[in-house]
Motif scaffolding. Structure first.
Motif, PDB file in Angstrom:
ATOM      1  N   LEU A 286      10.429  -4.238  -6.390  1.00  0.00           N
ATOM      2  CA  LEU A 286      11.267  -3.072  -6.672  1.00  0.00           C
ATOM      3  C   LEU A 286      10.759  -2.315  -7.892  1.00  0.00           C
ATOM      4  O   LEU A 286      10.627  -1.083  -7.866  1.00  0.00           O
ATOM      5  N   GLU A 287      10.455  -3.040  -8.951  1.00  0.00           N
ATOM      6  CA  GLU A 287       9.983  -2.410 -10.191  1.00  0.00           C
ATOM      7  C   GLU A 287       8.673  -1.670  -9.960  1.00  0.00           C
ATOM      8  O   GLU A 287       8.482  -0.550 -10.447  1.00  0.00           O
ATOM      9  N   GLU A 288       7.777  -2.262  -9.190  1.00  0.00           N
ATOM     10  CA  GLU A 288       6.468  -1.649  -8.966  1.00  0.00           C
ATOM     11  C   GLU A 288       6.580  -0.354  -8.174  1.00  0.00           C
ATOM     12  O   GLU A 288       5.957   0.658  -8.523  1.00  0.00           O
ATOM     13  N   VAL A 289       7.371  -0.368  -7.096  1.00  0.00           N
ATOM     14  CA  VAL A 289       7.451   0.843  -6.283  1.00  0.00           C
ATOM     15  C   VAL A 289       8.259   1.930  -6.983  1.00  0.00           C
ATOM     16  O   VAL A 289       7.919   3.124  -6.902  1.00  0.00           O
ATOM     17  N   VAL A 290       9.297   1.558  -7.720  1.00  0.00           N
ATOM     18  CA  VAL A 290      10.084   2.569  -8.437  1.00  0.00           C
ATOM     19  C   VAL A 290       9.257   3.198  -9.552  1.00  0.00           C
ATOM     20  O   VAL A 290       9.388   4.395  -9.835  1.00  0.00           O
ATOM     21  N   GLU A 291       8.376   2.426 -10.172  1.00  0.00           N
ATOM     22  CA  GLU A 291       7.503   3.008 -11.188  1.00  0.00           C
ATOM     23  C   GLU A 291       6.624   4.093 -10.569  1.00  0.00           C
ATOM     24  O   GLU A 291       6.447   5.172 -11.166  1.00  0.00           O
ATOM     25  N   GLN A 292       6.088   3.843  -9.402  1.00  0.00           N
ATOM     26  CA  GLN A 292       5.260   4.860  -8.749  1.00  0.00           C
ATOM     27  C   GLN A 292       6.086   6.075  -8.354  1.00  0.00           C
ATOM     28  O   GLN A 292       5.616   7.213  -8.436  1.00  0.00           O
ATOM     29  N   MET A 293       7.324   5.856  -7.930  1.00  0.00           N
ATOM     30  CA  MET A 293       8.216   6.980  -7.653  1.00  0.00           C
ATOM     31  C   MET A 293       8.445   7.816  -8.906  1.00  0.00           C
ATOM     32  O   MET A 293       8.447   9.051  -8.868  1.00  0.00           O
ATOM     33  N   THR A 294       8.633   7.125 -10.032  1.00  0.00           N
ATOM     34  CA  THR A 294       8.875   7.818 -11.301  1.00  0.00           C
ATOM     35  C   THR A 294       7.667   8.643 -11.716  1.00  0.00           C
ATOM     36  O   THR A 294       7.799   9.805 -12.122  1.00  0.00           O
ATOM     37  N   TRP A 295       6.479   8.051 -11.618  1.00  0.00           N
ATOM     38  CA  TRP A 295       5.265   8.786 -11.978  1.00  0.00           C
ATOM     39  C   TRP A 295       5.112  10.022 -11.097  1.00  0.00           C
ATOM     40  O   TRP A 295       4.725  11.090 -11.580  1.00  0.00           O
ATOM     41  N   ALA A 296       5.385   9.859  -9.802  1.00  0.00           N
ATOM     42  CA  ALA A 296       5.285  11.007  -8.893  1.00  0.00           C
ATOM     43  C   ALA A 296       6.347  12.055  -9.229  1.00  0.00           C
ATOM     44  O   ALA A 296       6.083  13.260  -9.203  1.00  0.00           O
ATOM     45  N   GLN A 297       7.560  11.614  -9.545  1.00  0.00           N
ATOM     46  CA  GLN A 297       8.644  12.521  -9.902  1.00  0.00           C
ATOM     47  C   GLN A 297       8.281  13.369 -11.107  1.00  0.00           C
ATOM     48  O   GLN A 297       8.617  14.551 -11.190  1.00  0.00           O
ATOM     49  N   LEU A 298       7.550  12.773 -12.045  1.00  0.00           N
ATOM     50  CA  LEU A 298       7.147  13.475 -13.262  1.00  0.00           C
ATOM     51  C   LEU A 298       5.857  14.273 -13.079  1.00  0.00           C
ATOM     52  O   LEU A 298       5.325  14.838 -14.038  1.00  0.00           O
ATOM     53  N   GLY A 299       5.351  14.311 -11.850  1.00  0.00           N
ATOM     54  CA  GLY A 299       4.182  15.121 -11.552  1.00  0.00           C
ATOM     55  C   GLY A 299       2.861  14.496 -11.941  1.00  0.00           C
ATOM     56  O   GLY A 299       1.852  15.197 -12.029  1.00  0.00           O
ATOM     57  N   ARG A 300       2.861  13.168 -12.144  1.00  0.00           N
ATOM     58  CA  ARG A 300       1.620  12.518 -12.575  1.00  0.00           C
ATOM     59  C   ARG A 300       0.684  12.211 -11.415  1.00  0.00           C
ATOM     60  O   ARG A 300      -0.501  11.999 -11.620  1.00  0.00           O
ATOM     61  N   HIS A 301       1.213  12.122 -10.199  1.00  0.00           N
ATOM     62  CA  HIS A 301       0.359  11.941  -9.020  1.00  0.00           C
ATOM     63  C   HIS A 301       1.138  12.371  -7.792  1.00  0.00           C
ATOM     64  O   HIS A 301       2.355  12.597  -7.855  1.00  0.00           O
ATOM     65  N   ALA A 302       0.424  12.494  -6.672  1.00  0.00           N
ATOM     66  CA  ALA A 302       1.065  12.864  -5.405  1.00  0.00           C
ATOM     67  C   ALA A 302       0.608  11.925  -4.286  1.00  0.00           C
ATOM     68  O   ALA A 302       0.562  12.304  -3.118  1.00  0.00           O
ATOM     69  N   LYS A 303       0.258  10.695  -4.653  1.00  0.00           N
ATOM     70  CA  LYS A 303      -0.146   9.713  -3.655  1.00  0.00           C
ATOM     71  C   LYS A 303       1.073   9.310  -2.818  1.00  0.00           C
ATOM     72  O   LYS A 303       2.173   9.149  -3.361  1.00  0.00           O
ATOM     73  N   PRO A 304       0.895   9.154  -1.510  1.00  0.00           N
ATOM     74  CA  PRO A 304       2.037   8.779  -0.666  1.00  0.00           C
ATOM     75  C   PRO A 304       2.646   7.437  -1.088  1.00  0.00           C
ATOM     76  O   PRO A 304       1.923   6.503  -1.443  1.00  0.00           O
ATOM     77  N   ILE A 305       3.961   7.374  -1.026  1.00  0.00           N
ATOM     78  CA  ILE A 305       4.714   6.148  -1.309  1.00  0.00           C
ATOM     79  C   ILE A 305       5.579   5.875  -0.089  1.00  0.00           C
ATOM     80  O   ILE A 305       6.381   6.722   0.316  1.00  0.00           O
ATOM     81  N   VAL A 306       5.417   4.698   0.502  1.00  0.00           N
ATOM     82  CA  VAL A 306       6.133   4.369   1.728  1.00  0.00           C
ATOM     83  C   VAL A 306       6.977   3.115   1.526  1.00  0.00           C
ATOM     84  O   VAL A 306       6.477   2.082   1.068  1.00  0.00           O
ATOM     85  N   LEU A 307       8.244   3.220   1.890  1.00  0.00           N
ATOM     86  CA  LEU A 307       9.116   2.051   1.950  1.00  0.00           C
ATOM     87  C   LEU A 307       9.081   1.516   3.374  1.00  0.00           C
ATOM     88  O   LEU A 307       9.459   2.221   4.316  1.00  0.00           O
ATOM     89  N   ALA A 308       8.606   0.283   3.535  1.00  0.00           N
ATOM     90  CA  ALA A 308       8.586  -0.349   4.852  1.00  0.00           C
ATOM     91  C   ALA A 308       9.975  -0.938   5.098  1.00  0.00           C
ATOM     92  O   ALA A 308      10.272  -2.058   4.683  1.00  0.00           O
ATOM     93  N   ASP A 309      10.803  -0.169   5.768  1.00  0.00           N
ATOM     94  CA  ASP A 309      12.229  -0.483   5.893  1.00  0.00           C
ATOM     95  C   ASP A 309      12.477  -1.463   7.035  1.00  0.00           C
ATOM     96  O   ASP A 309      13.228  -1.171   7.972  1.00  0.00           O
ATOM     97  N   VAL A 310      11.869  -2.638   6.929  1.00  0.00           N
ATOM     98  CA  VAL A 310      11.960  -3.654   7.971  1.00  0.00           C
ATOM     99  C   VAL A 310      13.405  -4.147   8.075  1.00  0.00           C
ATOM    100  O   VAL A 310      13.972  -4.641   7.108  1.00  0.00           O
ATOM    101  N   ASN A 311      13.980  -3.989   9.258  1.00  0.00           N
ATOM    102  CA  ASN A 311      15.380  -4.381   9.476  1.00  0.00           C
ATOM    103  C   ASN A 311      16.317  -3.786   8.432  1.00  0.00           C
ATOM    104  O   ASN A 311      17.280  -4.422   8.004  1.00  0.00           O
TER     105      ASN A 311
END
Length: 201
Positions: free
Chosen positions: A114-139
């Motif tokens: 959770l911490e790792e993916v939310v950090e990437q979301m935060t960096w993207a939110q702040l405009g630091r990158h635009a790399k795709p972030i995917v949640l694998a919503d298994v079940n």
């Protein structure tokens, strides 16, 4: 134009209670190998981490594992034809994962995932990158997180102009096509973001 040469997968160091999680990790690993996409992950051999890495290797793909020295014994490093990088701390691990990856996928996992993916979301939110972030919503594993993020937006803690950009994949076999579609028509520079500002974070 941007290409996807590597995907960082965040996931649990345990299997979880639902066999669907392991099946999804295997499906993703095989799909990555068949697409010629390198796996970047936490370097362990146990849980979903080990499953996705072995699936990539057994399907003929390439794997880079990045693991802090203090976790070498706890997470039991994966052996075999793996590019294994041992680093001093978690901060260095996450930095290298970011630098070596063109996209990010979160399979089911615990607070570390959770911490790792939310950090990437935060960096993207702040405009630091635009790399795709995917949640694998298994079940529906990540549905409570997406509900919380929607609640944050509704309560105006995520302001207009700072919306979170992430994708949700209900099926593991849709993850790689989803990422390839997300980068189509975009430049490497656009995805990478402002490297100087990332160094200051």
């Amino acid at each position: 134009m941007a290409t996807v040469q590597s995907i960082c997968v965040f996931c649990g160091s345990s299997d979880g209670r639902n066999p669907a999680y392991t099946a999804a990790a295997e499906t993703l690993g095989i799909a990555m190998a068949r697409a010629g996409i390198r796996l970047v992950y936490g370097g362990g051999s146990i849980g979903l981490m080990g499953t996705v890495a072995r699936a990539v290797l057994e399907a003929g793909g390439e794997v880079t594992g990045i693991i802090p020295e203090f976790l070498v014994r706890r997470e039991m490093m994966l052996e075999g034809d793996v590019d294994l990088v041992i680093v001093e701390d978690m901060h260095t691990r996450k930095r290298l994962m970011f630098e070596q990856s063109d996209a990010f996928v979160a399979l089911p996992g615990g607070v570390g995932t959770l911490e790792e993916v939310v950090e990437q979301m935060t960096w993207a939110q702040l405009g630091r990158h635009a790399k795709p972030i995917v949640l694998a919503d298994v079940n529906g594993f990540w549905s409570r997180l997406t509900d919380l993020l929607a609640h944050m937006s509704h309560e105006q803690f995520i302001r207009p102009g700072y919306e979170l950009r992430y994708l949700v994949a209900p099926e593991a076999d849709s993850i790689v096509p989803m990422i390839l579609e997300a980068v189509a028509g975009r430049s490497e520079t656009e995805l990478e973001g402002d490297k100087a500002s990332l160094e200051r974070m």
